[in-house]
Design an enzyme around this catalytic site. Sequence first.
Site, PDB file in Angstrom:
ATOM      1  N   LYS A  52       1.492  -1.647  -0.319  1.00  0.00           N
ATOM      2  CA  LYS A  52      -0.063  -0.537  -0.129  1.00  0.00           C
ATOM      3  C   LYS A  52       0.499   1.538   0.023  1.00  0.00           C
ATOM      4  CE  LYS A  52      -3.021   2.330   3.419  1.00  0.00           C
ATOM      5  NZ  LYS A  52      -3.697   2.977   4.724  1.00  0.00           N
ATOM      6  N   ASP A 108      -2.118  10.241   3.689  1.00  0.00           N
ATOM      7  CA  ASP A 108      -3.834  10.181   4.099  1.00  0.00           C
ATOM      8  C   ASP A 108      -4.462  10.815   5.175  1.00  0.00           C
ATOM      9  OD1 ASP A 108      -6.142   8.971   4.301  1.00  0.00           O
ATOM     10  OD2 ASP A 108      -5.716   7.225   5.402  1.00  0.00           O
ATOM     11  N   LYS A 160      -9.559  13.265   8.980  1.00  0.00           N
ATOM     12  CA  LYS A 160      -8.671  12.915  10.344  1.00  0.00           C
ATOM     13  C   LYS A 160      -8.693  14.046  11.049  1.00  0.00           C
ATOM     14  CE  LYS A 160      -5.958   9.048   8.187  1.00  0.00           C
ATOM     15  NZ  LYS A 160      -6.591   8.032   9.063  1.00  0.00           N
ATOM     16  N   ASP A 202       2.259   6.015   5.667  1.00  0.00           N
ATOM     17  CA  ASP A 202       0.745   5.886   5.622  1.00  0.00           C
ATOM     18  C   ASP A 202       1.420   4.820   4.017  1.00  0.00           C
ATOM     19  OD1 ASP A 202      -1.188   4.211   6.054  1.00  0.00           O
ATOM     20  OD2 ASP A 202      -2.044   6.007   5.036  1.00  0.00           O
ATOM     21  N   ASP A 219     -12.112   7.372   4.028  1.00  0.00           N
ATOM     22  CA  ASP A 219     -10.559   7.246   4.832  1.00  0.00           C
ATOM     23  C   ASP A 219     -10.428   5.633   4.737  1.00  0.00           C
ATOM     24  OD1 ASP A 219      -8.552   8.062   6.790  1.00  0.00           O
ATOM     25  OD2 ASP A 219      -9.647   7.328   8.524  1.00  0.00           O
ATOM     26  N   GLU A 277      -9.576   4.477   2.477  1.00  0.00           N
ATOM     27  CA  GLU A 277      -9.207   4.659   0.902  1.00  0.00           C
ATOM     28  C   GLU A 277      -8.016   3.195   0.706  1.00  0.00           C
ATOM     29  OE1 GLU A 277      -5.282   5.221   3.190  1.00  0.00           O
ATOM     30  OE2 GLU A 277      -7.048   6.384   3.215  1.00  0.00           O
ATOM     31  N   ARG A 297      -7.796   0.219   1.526  1.00  0.00           N
ATOM     32  CA  ARG A 297      -8.398  -1.264   0.315  1.00  0.00           C
ATOM     33  C   ARG A 297      -8.848  -1.464  -0.457  1.00  0.00           C
ATOM     34  NH1 ARG A 297     -12.465  -1.676   5.210  1.00  0.00           N
ATOM     35  NH2 ARG A 297     -10.246  -0.603   6.454  1.00  0.00           N
TER      36      ARG A 297
END
Length: 464
Positions: A229, A234, A241, A252, A311, A313, A315
Amino acid sequence: MESFSSLVQANRGQPARLLLPVDKAGFDDWLKAQPARAKAAGAAQRFAGKPGEIAILPGDGPEDWSVAIGVEETDALGPWDLAKAAETLPEGSYRLEGNPGGALLGWLLGQHRFERYKRPDTATGPRILVTGEAARIDDAVRLAEAVALVRDLVNTPTEDMGPAQLQQAAEQAGAEFGAQVRVTTGDELETGFPLVHAVGRAAARDRAPRLIELEWGNPAHPRIAIIGKGVCFDTGGLDIKPASGMRLMKKDMGGAAHALALARLVMGGRLPVRLHLLIPAVENSISSNAVRPGDVLKSRKGVTVEVSNTDAEGRLILADALTRAGEDSPELIIDFATLTGAARVALGPDLPATFANDDTLAADLLEAGAAENDPLWRMPLWAGYDEMLRSDIADIDNAPEGGMAGSVTAALFLQRFIEKDTPWAHLDTFAWRPAAKPGRPKGGEALGLRAVWSALRKRYLPAA
């Protein structure tokens, strides 16, 4: 800092001070065998053979001294037994007699510093370890380089570590090992990898989303896919967030860092496989064209996804990458992702939540994690929770309401994009160390990397 290869040398009789590992169980017998001056020095430094303790022991002359080091077990040195010594001893050469086990790793990483934005510490020079086990050196250096790569990539702020920089890291690896690299962007990305494009489309043009692929090895060898990933930052998207949740979001892309490092280990170790590395690289930003809560997106596989939470995202981009990997019928898929806060609530920072659709693969990974002191913890792909992914208007929902079993439902979401007969493991890793330990500074960290590499070596190089 010196290169890792210069910090460990084969023993050719060169001058070096002796390192003496001592464990608590054998401390009394060891102490009895010491001369009076060593006993006095040890007592003055309160040395009792406990892990992490260090004592300088005098010899016959002013420069003739040795070092006693407290370790967990003298007969089986662990990866971090020598780390504190590597961090704190004066510069110079030190000799370790006997089998160093995995302790070479800690010796090397104990001297690694992330100093890209700081004035380098030049007060102390390198500590060089001399060992009679020369055959272990190359593997230890490659492993230390891989761990350091994860740490450095994760520690680098997003301003200097966006999708383009991840691409550069993959291209550098490709050039070094003779691999083919292809990058999908723009209209081709929107058509071919629509979830990757959707998540990253709100970012600035110079930080545009992309799907990075690297292939290496003999096509006749077993094909394996490694996926990471690569959310370089993010914000949470429109489901933004809070500041506290955004502070560490430079990390991330930790899954991508792990995947890159593992790919380099596979190529550097000449594993007899056909490697396919995939990194969906994006920034989850906020703009007028950002994905909205309630939008329905169509994936590469054709599965439609209702975006209940922008949030969730990671996956989404992994779904397209997993689909692409499966199109070439690999015999194994492994993905790394800093995917859910739920995994950290359940297992804390040190244990990657490990999901697998194959019991043999899961057992191999857990066994390797225990052997390498890089522990993993298996979590269930509990089919009973699959119904939580239902959507009223699409094939699947990306973020079930309620938050229960968050890491499990995220893994179940990913499983929808795996072919049923393909062994697959998903590591939901933190990629961060919140507090320093010897050889393991606060910041970016490789968690699960050494375990997976060990398992792959055992599977494809049984004699290793």
